[in-house]
Design a protein around this motif. Structure first.
Motif, PDB file in Angstrom:
ATOM      1  N   ARG A 159       1.070  -1.738   0.350  1.00 34.02           N
ATOM      2  CA  ARG A 159       0.094   0.166   0.045  1.00 34.02           C
ATOM      3  C   ARG A 159       1.422   1.137  -0.248  1.00 34.02           C
ATOM      4  O   ARG A 159       2.507   1.782   0.607  1.00 34.02           O
ATOM      5  CB  ARG A 159      -1.108  -0.184   1.321  1.00 34.02           C
ATOM      6  CG  ARG A 159      -1.603   0.871   1.189  1.00 34.02           C
ATOM      7  CD  ARG A 159      -2.992   1.215   2.433  1.00 34.02           C
ATOM      8  NE  ARG A 159      -2.995   1.807   2.828  1.00 34.02           N
ATOM      9  CZ  ARG A 159      -4.609   2.545   1.920  1.00 34.02           C
ATOM     10  NH1 ARG A 159      -5.131   1.679   1.279  1.00 34.02           N
ATOM     11  NH2 ARG A 159      -5.366   3.963   2.515  1.00 34.02           N
ATOM     12  N   SER A 172      -2.632  -0.411  -3.569  1.00 36.63           N
ATOM     13  CA  SER A 172      -3.372  -1.125  -1.952  1.00 36.63           C
ATOM     14  C   SER A 172      -3.660  -2.389  -2.739  1.00 36.63           C
ATOM     15  O   SER A 172      -4.539  -2.494  -3.521  1.00 36.63           O
ATOM     16  CB  SER A 172      -4.481  -0.674  -1.758  1.00 36.63           C
ATOM     17  OG  SER A 172      -4.722  -0.987  -0.858  1.00 36.63           O
ATOM     18  N   GLU A 174      -5.464  -3.991  -0.850  1.00 37.35           N
ATOM     19  CA  GLU A 174      -7.269  -3.652   0.320  1.00 37.35           C
ATOM     20  C   GLU A 174      -8.133  -2.497  -0.324  1.00 37.35           C
ATOM     21  O   GLU A 174      -8.882  -2.477  -0.788  1.00 37.35           O
ATOM     22  CB  GLU A 174      -6.598  -4.345   1.117  1.00 37.35           C
ATOM     23  CG  GLU A 174      -6.390  -6.147   1.617  1.00 37.35           C
ATOM     24  CD  GLU A 174      -5.914  -6.353   3.215  1.00 37.35           C
ATOM     25  OE1 GLU A 174      -6.184  -5.295   4.142  1.00 37.35           O
ATOM     26  OE2 GLU A 174      -5.422  -7.183   2.883  1.00 37.35           O
ATOM     27  N   THR A 175      -7.948  -1.639   0.678  1.00 37.19           N
ATOM     28  CA  THR A 175      -8.709  -0.299   1.472  1.00 37.19           C
ATOM     29  C   THR A 175      -8.391   0.603   0.255  1.00 37.19           C
ATOM     30  O   THR A 175      -7.580   1.006   0.083  1.00 37.19           O
ATOM     31  CB  THR A 175      -8.581   0.635   2.647  1.00 37.19           C
ATOM     32  OG1 THR A 175      -8.744  -0.364   3.069  1.00 37.19           O
ATOM     33  CG2 THR A 175      -9.308   1.690   2.827  1.00 37.19           C
ATOM     34  N   TRP A 177      -7.879   4.295  -1.358  1.00 35.72           N
ATOM     35  CA  TRP A 177      -7.547   5.383  -1.337  1.00 35.72           C
ATOM     36  C   TRP A 177      -8.536   6.934  -1.653  1.00 35.72           C
ATOM     37  O   TRP A 177      -9.098   6.503  -2.767  1.00 35.72           O
ATOM     38  CB  TRP A 177      -5.961   5.949  -2.174  1.00 35.72           C
ATOM     39  CG  TRP A 177      -5.035   5.182  -1.318  1.00 35.72           C
ATOM     40  CD1 TRP A 177      -4.218   4.300  -1.773  1.00 35.72           C
ATOM     41  CD2 TRP A 177      -3.540   5.376  -0.252  1.00 35.72           C
ATOM     42  NE1 TRP A 177      -3.416   3.780  -1.303  1.00 35.72           N
ATOM     43  CE2 TRP A 177      -2.795   4.783  -0.072  1.00 35.72           C
ATOM     44  CE3 TRP A 177      -4.067   6.488   0.820  1.00 35.72           C
ATOM     45  CZ2 TRP A 177      -1.734   4.474   0.552  1.00 35.72           C
ATOM     46  CZ3 TRP A 177      -3.175   6.940   1.215  1.00 35.72           C
ATOM     47  CH2 TRP A 177      -2.309   5.612   1.685  1.00 35.72           C
ATOM     48  N   LYS A 178      -8.674   7.369  -0.709  1.00 36.93           N
ATOM     49  CA  LYS A 178      -9.608   8.249  -0.805  1.00 36.93           C
ATOM     50  C   LYS A 178      -8.597   9.610  -1.877  1.00 36.93           C
ATOM     51  O   LYS A 178      -8.138  10.671  -0.972  1.00 36.93           O
ATOM     52  CB  LYS A 178     -10.666   8.905  -0.135  1.00 36.93           C
ATOM     53  CG  LYS A 178     -11.377   7.688   0.746  1.00 36.93           C
ATOM     54  CD  LYS A 178     -12.510   7.390  -0.187  1.00 36.93           C
ATOM     55  CE  LYS A 178     -13.220   5.828   0.558  1.00 36.93           C
ATOM     56  NZ  LYS A 178     -14.234   5.655  -0.275  1.00 36.93           N
ATOM     57  N   SER A 194     -12.038   7.603  -5.380  1.00 36.69           N
ATOM     58  CA  SER A 194     -12.130   6.952  -4.451  1.00 36.69           C
ATOM     59  C   SER A 194     -10.892   5.981  -4.957  1.00 36.69           C
ATOM     60  O   SER A 194     -11.691   5.479  -6.862  1.00 36.69           O
ATOM     61  CB  SER A 194     -13.547   5.518  -4.091  1.00 36.69           C
ATOM     62  OG  SER A 194     -13.054   4.514  -3.262  1.00 36.69           O
ATOM     63  N   ARG A 196      -8.268   2.434  -5.627  1.00 37.78           N
ATOM     64  CA  ARG A 196      -7.097   1.585  -5.198  1.00 37.78           C
ATOM     65  C   ARG A 196      -5.934   1.198  -5.984  1.00 37.78           C
ATOM     66  O   ARG A 196      -4.665   0.751  -5.024  1.00 37.78           O
ATOM     67  CB  ARG A 196      -8.503   0.162  -4.837  1.00 37.78           C
ATOM     68  CG  ARG A 196      -7.379  -1.312  -4.147  1.00 37.78           C
ATOM     69  CD  ARG A 196      -8.582  -2.609  -4.038  1.00 37.78           C
ATOM     70  NE  ARG A 196      -8.319  -3.374  -4.940  1.00 37.78           N
ATOM     71  CZ  ARG A 196      -7.187  -3.971  -5.699  1.00 37.78           C
ATOM     72  NH1 ARG A 196      -6.221  -4.773  -5.396  1.00 37.78           N
ATOM     73  NH2 ARG A 196      -8.112  -4.748  -6.860  1.00 37.78           N
TER      74      ARG A 196
END
Length: 296
Positions: A159, A172, A174-175, A177-178, A194, A196
């Motif tokens: 990440r 990333s 998983e989660t 990025w914003k 959003s 990834r």
């Protein structure tokens, strides 16, 4: 963990899940020092300026990172039918952009037409001038530097984020990025993206603009005329798998109508998306086959 350095007239942010070891960080600093020294049109002895001083038929050996960037720039120049052109330095200067920002007033000089063919032929690390035109790497240089470092960092990190003056590379497992998009006049957030994996680039005609008499010029040039683009758009944000692509997409979007973007831009970059802010404050979201008001 976050670290920062200053390069290419921007603060560069590096956010990773674990700390970057000092030895690796020093290598990153050296790379960006090289970029400042060799890719800048404002550094007299840079590789870029040595390229621009070549006469037709002369050859110059350049470094591997610049050769990779030049090869990609030439490819986009040809692929996009010259809508994107990294060879408009003489036109920028003629429009008044001769000095590094900030400045507010400038004078124009005699205009020359943009090159109709690539000025340079690249074979390995050898560059030969074959036509007129001068290179100005600008935003694609900044994006390339960020991409090159991101490719290195992501090998051992699941990440991460690199942000360089409106250009962002993220990855990333998983989660997502914003990523916030701000208004060029107010710096207030107007959208959040959003993402990834991939990249975001934002260009506007406000930050790098100047007065020429009663008229305002800006740094976003029409690849076909070499003149500042006349458009109701004031800012374009593009997302794409690679930052190089997002950078080129922003330059194309300013020059094209909605129909042209659908027929050409999204043919060349089918996985790209655009956020278009016009002078009325309206925000449009565009992708292949779709254009709609941005609703978040």
């Amino acid at each position: 963990m976050e670290r920062q350095l200053y390069s290419m007239h921007n603060t560069i942010r590096f956010v990773t899940e674990n700390q970057i070891p000092e030895e690796e960080w020093q290598e990153i600093e050296r790379f960006f020092s090289y970029v400042d020294r060799e890719w800048s049109r404002f550094a007299e002895a840079s590789e870029v300026n040595r390229l621009n001083r070549l006469r037709i038929g002369e050859t110059l050996s350049i470094s591997l990172p610049l050769a990779r960037l030049l090869k990609r720039s030439i490819r986009y120049f040809e692929q996009t039918e010259h809508y994107f052109s990294p060879f408009l330095l003489e036109q920028q200067q003629a429009n008044g952009y001769r000095d590094s920002f900030p400045f507010h007033y400038a004078t124009e000089s005699e205009r020359v037409g943009p090159p109709e063919i690539t000025p340079f032929i690249l074979e390995g690390l050898e560059v030969t001038r074959v036509g007129g035109g001068a290179i100005d790497l600008g935003g694609i240089g900044k994006g390339a530097a960020a991409m090159m470092v991101a490719q290195r960092l992501r090998k051992e990190r699941r990440r991460g984020l690199i942000e360089a003056g409106g250009d962002v590379v993220v990855w990333s497992d998983e989660t997502p990025w914003k990523i916030g998009v701000t208004h060029p006049h107010t710096d207030e957030e107007i959208a959040e993206i959003s993402l990834r994996q991939g990249a975001i680039a934002t260009s506007n005609r406000i930050y790098r603009s100047w007065h020429v008499g009663e008229r305002m010029n800006h740094h976003l040039l029409d690849g076909k005329t070499g003149r500042p683009i006349e458009t109701p758009l004031i800012q374009v944000t593009a997302s794409a798998p690679q930052l190089y692509e997002a950078e080129v997409m922003t330059k194309l979007a300013f020059q094209m109508t909605e129909q042209e973007r659908q027929e050409k831009l999204f043919k060349w970059f089918p996985n790209g998306r655009l956020l278009l802010l016009d002078a009325s404050g309206e925000i449009l979201s565009e992708k292949k086959g779709e254009c709609a008001l941005w609703t978040g």
